[in-house]
Design a protein around this motif. Structure first.
Motif, PDB file in Angstrom:
ATOM      1  N   ALA A  12       0.849  -1.200   0.000  1.00 60.15           N
ATOM      2  CA  ALA A  12       0.000   0.000   0.000  1.00 60.15           C
ATOM      3  C   ALA A  12       0.886   1.252   0.000  1.00 60.15           C
ATOM      4  CB  ALA A  12      -0.916  -0.003   1.217  1.00 60.15           C
ATOM      5  N   PRO A  13       1.548   1.540  -1.125  1.00 63.09           N
ATOM      6  CA  PRO A  13       2.488   2.671  -1.159  1.00 63.09           C
ATOM      7  C   PRO A  13       1.830   4.044  -1.196  1.00 63.09           C
ATOM      8  CG  PRO A  13       2.323   1.671  -3.331  1.00 63.09           C
ATOM      9  CD  PRO A  13       1.529   0.791  -2.394  1.00 63.09           C
ATOM     10  N   ASP A  14       0.510   4.079  -1.371  1.00 70.88           N
ATOM     11  CA  ASP A  14      -0.176   5.356  -1.543  1.00 70.88           C
ATOM     12  C   ASP A  14      -0.887   5.836  -0.282  1.00 70.88           C
ATOM     13  OD1 ASP A  14      -2.056   3.343  -1.523  1.00 70.88           O
ATOM     14  OD2 ASP A  14      -3.229   4.128  -3.212  1.00 70.88           O
ATOM     15  N   LEU A  15      -0.512   5.311   0.874  1.00 73.62           N
ATOM     16  CA  LEU A  15      -1.158   5.746   2.115  1.00 73.62           C
ATOM     17  C   LEU A  15      -0.815   7.206   2.421  1.00 73.62           C
ATOM     18  CD1 LEU A  15      -0.467   2.617   4.354  1.00 73.62           C
ATOM     19  CD2 LEU A  15      -2.668   3.291   3.365  1.00 73.62           C
ATOM     20  N   ASP A  16      -1.816   7.946   2.842  1.00 68.73           N
ATOM     21  CA  ASP A  16      -1.578   9.339   3.248  1.00 68.73           C
ATOM     22  C   ASP A  16      -0.980   9.423   4.645  1.00 68.73           C
ATOM     23  OD1 ASP A  16      -2.780  10.888   0.964  1.00 68.73           O
ATOM     24  OD2 ASP A  16      -4.515   9.680   1.518  1.00 68.73           O
ATOM     25  N   ALA A  17      -1.378   8.499   5.515  1.00 68.51           N
ATOM     26  CA  ALA A  17      -0.908   8.527   6.897  1.00 68.51           C
ATOM     27  C   ALA A  17      -0.972   7.129   7.486  1.00 68.51           C
ATOM     28  CB  ALA A  17      -1.751   9.483   7.745  1.00 68.51           C
ATOM     29  N   VAL A  18      -0.120   6.880   8.480  1.00 69.79           N
ATOM     30  CA  VAL A  18      -0.157   5.629   9.244  1.00 69.79           C
ATOM     31  C   VAL A  18      -0.075   5.983  10.727  1.00 69.79           C
ATOM     32  CG1 VAL A  18       0.920   3.398   9.697  1.00 69.79           C
ATOM     33  CG2 VAL A  18       0.991   4.335   7.391  1.00 69.79           C
ATOM     34  N   PHE A  19      -0.890   5.293  11.537  1.00 66.61           N
ATOM     35  CA  PHE A  19      -0.878   5.455  12.985  1.00 66.61           C
ATOM     36  C   PHE A  19      -0.286   4.189  13.609  1.00 66.61           C
ATOM     37  CE2 PHE A  19      -3.997   8.387  11.465  1.00 66.61           C
ATOM     38  CZ  PHE A  19      -4.072   9.417  12.387  1.00 66.61           C
ATOM     39  N   VAL A  20       0.665   4.369  14.537  1.00 69.54           N
ATOM     40  CA  VAL A  20       1.376   3.233  15.125  1.00 69.54           C
ATOM     41  C   VAL A  20       1.563   3.467  16.620  1.00 69.54           C
ATOM     42  CG1 VAL A  20       3.598   4.295  14.495  1.00 69.54           C
ATOM     43  CG2 VAL A  20       3.501   1.844  14.980  1.00 69.54           C
ATOM     44  N   PRO A  21       1.376   2.436  17.457  1.00 68.87           N
ATOM     45  CA  PRO A  21       1.593   2.616  18.895  1.00 68.87           C
ATOM     46  C   PRO A  21       3.076   2.740  19.209  1.00 68.87           C
ATOM     47  CG  PRO A  21       1.131   0.313  18.414  1.00 68.87           C
ATOM     48  CD  PRO A  21       0.941   1.062  17.127  1.00 68.87           C
ATOM     49  N   ILE A  22       3.401   3.478  20.264  1.00 64.32           N
ATOM     50  CA  ILE A  22       4.784   3.611  20.721  1.00 64.32           C
ATOM     51  C   ILE A  22       4.919   2.989  22.100  1.00 64.32           C
ATOM     52  CG2 ILE A  22       6.698   5.150  21.266  1.00 64.32           C
ATOM     53  CD1 ILE A  22       5.480   7.270  19.511  1.00 64.32           C
TER      54      ILE A  22
ATOM     55  N   ILE B 179       3.581   9.753   9.390  1.00 63.10           N
ATOM     56  CA  ILE B 179       3.552   8.738  10.439  1.00 63.10           C
ATOM     57  C   ILE B 179       3.242   9.413  11.778  1.00 63.10           C
ATOM     58  CG2 ILE B 179       4.963   7.102  11.754  1.00 63.10           C
ATOM     59  CD1 ILE B 179       6.390   6.405   9.136  1.00 63.10           C
ATOM     60  N   TYR B 180       2.210   8.890  12.457  1.00 64.72           N
ATOM     61  CA  TYR B 180       1.798   9.413  13.752  1.00 64.72           C
ATOM     62  C   TYR B 180       1.997   8.330  14.816  1.00 64.72           C
ATOM     63  CZ  TYR B 180      -0.473  13.163  11.127  1.00 64.72           C
ATOM     64  OH  TYR B 180      -0.723  14.229  10.304  1.00 64.72           O
ATOM     65  N   GLY B 181       2.789   8.646  15.842  1.00 62.40           N
ATOM     66  CA  GLY B 181       2.899   7.764  16.977  1.00 62.40           C
ATOM     67  C   GLY B 181       1.747   7.990  17.936  1.00 62.40           C
TER      68      GLY B 181
ATOM     69  N   LYS C 239      -9.357  10.160   3.443  1.00 60.28           N
ATOM     70  CA  LYS C 239      -7.998   9.844   3.012  1.00 60.28           C
ATOM     71  C   LYS C 239      -7.679   8.358   3.208  1.00 60.28           C
ATOM     72  CE  LYS C 239      -6.889  14.155   2.083  1.00 60.28           C
ATOM     73  NZ  LYS C 239      -6.586  14.631   0.711  1.00 60.28           N
ATOM     74  N   ARG C 240      -6.541   7.940   2.638  1.00 59.97           N
ATOM     75  CA  ARG C 240      -6.063   6.569   2.771  1.00 59.97           C
ATOM     76  C   ARG C 240      -5.175   6.482   4.013  1.00 59.97           C
ATOM     77  NH1 ARG C 240      -5.500   8.344  -2.417  1.00 59.97           N
ATOM     78  NH2 ARG C 240      -3.335   8.909  -1.952  1.00 59.97           N
ATOM     79  N   VAL C 241      -5.593   5.668   4.980  1.00 62.34           N
ATOM     80  CA  VAL C 241      -4.928   5.631   6.281  1.00 62.34           C
ATOM     81  C   VAL C 241      -4.573   4.193   6.646  1.00 62.34           C
ATOM     82  CG1 VAL C 241      -5.137   6.141   8.742  1.00 62.34           C
ATOM     83  CG2 VAL C 241      -6.145   7.698   7.047  1.00 62.34           C
ATOM     84  N   GLY C 242      -3.348   4.000   7.125  1.00 62.21           N
ATOM     85  CA  GLY C 242      -2.926   2.703   7.628  1.00 62.21           C
ATOM     86  C   GLY C 242      -2.982   2.675   9.143  1.00 62.21           C
ATOM     87  N   LEU C 243      -3.399   1.544   9.698  1.00 64.20           N
ATOM     88  CA  LEU C 243      -3.432   1.333  11.145  1.00 64.20           C
ATOM     89  C   LEU C 243      -2.630   0.075  11.467  1.00 64.20           C
ATOM     90  CD1 LEU C 243      -7.234   1.912  11.900  1.00 64.20           C
ATOM     91  CD2 LEU C 243      -5.364   3.558  12.195  1.00 64.20           C
ATOM     92  N   ILE C 244      -1.699   0.176  12.411  1.00 61.86           N
ATOM     93  CA  ILE C 244      -0.909  -0.978  12.825  1.00 61.86           C
ATOM     94  C   ILE C 244      -1.620  -1.651  13.998  1.00 61.86           C
ATOM     95  CG2 ILE C 244       1.345  -1.815  13.503  1.00 61.86           C
ATOM     96  CD1 ILE C 244       1.173  -0.292  10.771  1.00 61.86           C
ATOM     97  N   LEU C 245      -2.128  -2.863  13.769  1.00 65.99           N
ATOM     98  CA  LEU C 245      -2.820  -3.607  14.817  1.00 65.99           C
ATOM     99  C   LEU C 245      -1.820  -4.580  15.444  1.00 65.99           C
ATOM    100  CD1 LEU C 245      -6.279  -5.444  14.566  1.00 65.99           C
ATOM    101  CD2 LEU C 245      -4.641  -5.536  16.442  1.00 65.99           C
ATOM    102  N   SER C 246      -1.178  -4.127  16.502  1.00 67.85           N
ATOM    103  CA  SER C 246      -0.188  -4.935  17.226  1.00 67.85           C
ATOM    104  C   SER C 246      -0.242  -4.513  18.682  1.00 67.85           C
ATOM    105  CB  SER C 246       1.215  -4.682  16.660  1.00 67.85           C
ATOM    106  OG  SER C 246       2.190  -5.453  17.330  1.00 67.85           O
ATOM    107  N   GLY C 247      -0.647  -5.404  19.554  1.00 70.47           N
ATOM    108  CA  GLY C 247      -0.912  -6.796  19.348  1.00 70.47           C
ATOM    109  C   GLY C 247      -2.352  -7.159  19.642  1.00 70.47           C
ATOM    110  N   GLY C 248      -2.520  -8.490  19.702  1.00 72.01           N
ATOM    111  CA  GLY C 248      -3.847  -9.021  19.881  1.00 72.01           C
ATOM    112  C   GLY C 248      -4.014  -9.807  21.164  1.00 72.01           C
ATOM    113  N   ASN C 249      -3.284  -9.437  22.212  1.00 68.70           N
ATOM    114  CA  ASN C 249      -3.227 -10.245  23.431  1.00 68.70           C
ATOM    115  C   ASN C 249      -3.994  -9.619  24.595  1.00 68.70           C
ATOM    116  OD1 ASN C 249      -1.490 -12.238  22.229  1.00 68.70           O
ATOM    117  ND2 ASN C 249       0.162 -10.732  22.366  1.00 68.70           N
ATOM    118  N   ALA C 250      -5.240  -9.272  24.353  1.00 60.60           N
ATOM    119  CA  ALA C 250      -6.086  -8.756  25.435  1.00 60.60           C
ATOM    120  C   ALA C 250      -6.453  -9.896  26.377  1.00 60.60           C
ATOM    121  CB  ALA C 250      -7.355  -8.138  24.854  1.00 60.60           C
TER     122      ALA C 250
END
Length: 338
Positions: free
Chosen positions: A182-192, A214-216, A313-324
């Motif tokens: 997905a090279p055309d993403l406008d933004a990506v949100f990632v946990p820090i 990129i937004y932390g 807009k085209r937005v990426g979301l990093i889903l990490s992790g899945g251990n609830a």
């Protein structure tokens, strides 16, 4: 102008980022160990956010998080450099510890994992299941880290740091996958957490010459990286109180901060209630389980979409992790609105 081209005014040069050659070498090292994770678009998630969303499903990795990529790369390098080494030790709130436990077992090392008292019991059980010796010590990650260093000195174990270029290179392979698909993403949100995830993402974005913002994302109550981003220098916070244990970091890593200052658009905060709502939305819209840290990027998109001009807009979301853990997730689902 874009985040790929504009540096934070207080940024310095940093060795925390990894170049394309390093990322591709890590990718090749992992090729026979991990399958690439998918990027999925979910119509109900698009409708709920008002964006065209691509979710990078790092929750589908073994251990349920992107940390396993870094753990495998780190221990493989470590064993090659120190073939006589017998064991490692690290501190964690869960996902990092699972990655080191799994990776250490693969290369023939013992793993001692130190967690704070009251840590997620299901993550503790998972680390033991991967063969680790688990020790509970202190009230937060900082105290657990101090005890891990003491154990390393006493027992001749290698202390695995929470942030290191080998970890960034391994984790950054998810960024290569995301931006290649997905090279055309406008933004990506990632946990820090400690910072390997966002630094790996920035490394991949830069290596591919893209301009994605990129937004932390951090917790409003554990906001050390937000304070540090604003100050341009590491600033600790006193609280580690959040349901999102993967981002409950009180003391920023200076190398990670330098990379974030130079490559991230901003560091945003979200509340625990917003995280709970995002966990519920992920389940109802995608039937995926997201722990607090994994849901924080979705919470941030919902809170800041209009302020950041991302509607439609085209937005990426990093889903990490899945251990609830079971009790928390049951509470989240009991509150979720269908």
């Amino acid at each position: 102008m874009t985040a790929a081209l504009v540096r934070h005014p207080l940024a310095r040069s940093t060795g925390a980022l990894v170049g394309r050659a390093g990322l591709e070498a890590a990718r090749d090292m992992l090729a026979d160990l991990l399958a690439p994770t998918a990027q999925h678009s979910w119509p109900l998630l698009d409708a709920a956010t008002g964006c065209s969303v691509s979710v990078k499903h790092e929750n589908h990795n073994p251990t349920g998080a992107f940390k396993v990529r870094g753990g495998l790369v780190y221990t493989t390098h470590l064993k090659a450099e120190r073939p006589g080494l017998t064991g490692v030790v690290c501190a964690t709130r869960g996902n990092f510890g699972q990655s080191i436990a799994l990776a250490a077992r693969r290369v023939g090392l013992s793993a001692t994992i130190v967690v704070p008292h009251g840590n997620n019991p299901e993550k503790n059980a998972a680390m033991r299941a991967y063969g680790a010796t688990l020790i509970e010590h202190g009230d937060d990650f900082v105290a657990a880290s101090e005890h891990a260093r003491a154990r390393a000195a006493e027992q001749g174990l290698h202390p695995v740091p929470s942030f290191h270029p080998w970890l960034v290179a391994g984790v950054g392979t998810y960024g290569l996958e995301l931006f290649t698909a997905a090279p055309d993403l406008d933004a990506v949100f990632v946990p820090i957490g400690m910072g390997s995830g966002i630094c790996g993402l920035i490394s991949a974005r830069n290596a591919l010459g893209l301009s994605t913002r990129i937004y932390g994302v951090v917790s409003e109550t554990v906001d050390a990286y937000r304070r540090s981003f604003l100050a341009g220098t590491p600033v600790s916070c006193d609280s580690a109180d959040t349901i999102a244990d993967g981002i409950a970091v009180r003391v920023p890593h200076p190398d990670a901060l330098e990379a974030i200052l130079g490559g991230a658009e901003d560091v945003l905060t979200v509340t625990d209630d917003e995280i709970r709502a995002a966990m519920g939305l992920y389940f109802t819209a995608t039937h995926n389980v997201a722990e607090g840290a994994g849901a924080a990027p979705l919470a941030a998109l919902r809170r800041y979409r209009d302020a950041l001009g991302l509607a439609g807009k085209r937005v990426g979301l990093i889903l990490s992790g899945g251990n609830a853990d079971r009790a928390l997730f049951a509470d989240v689902l009991s509150r979720a609105t269908p």
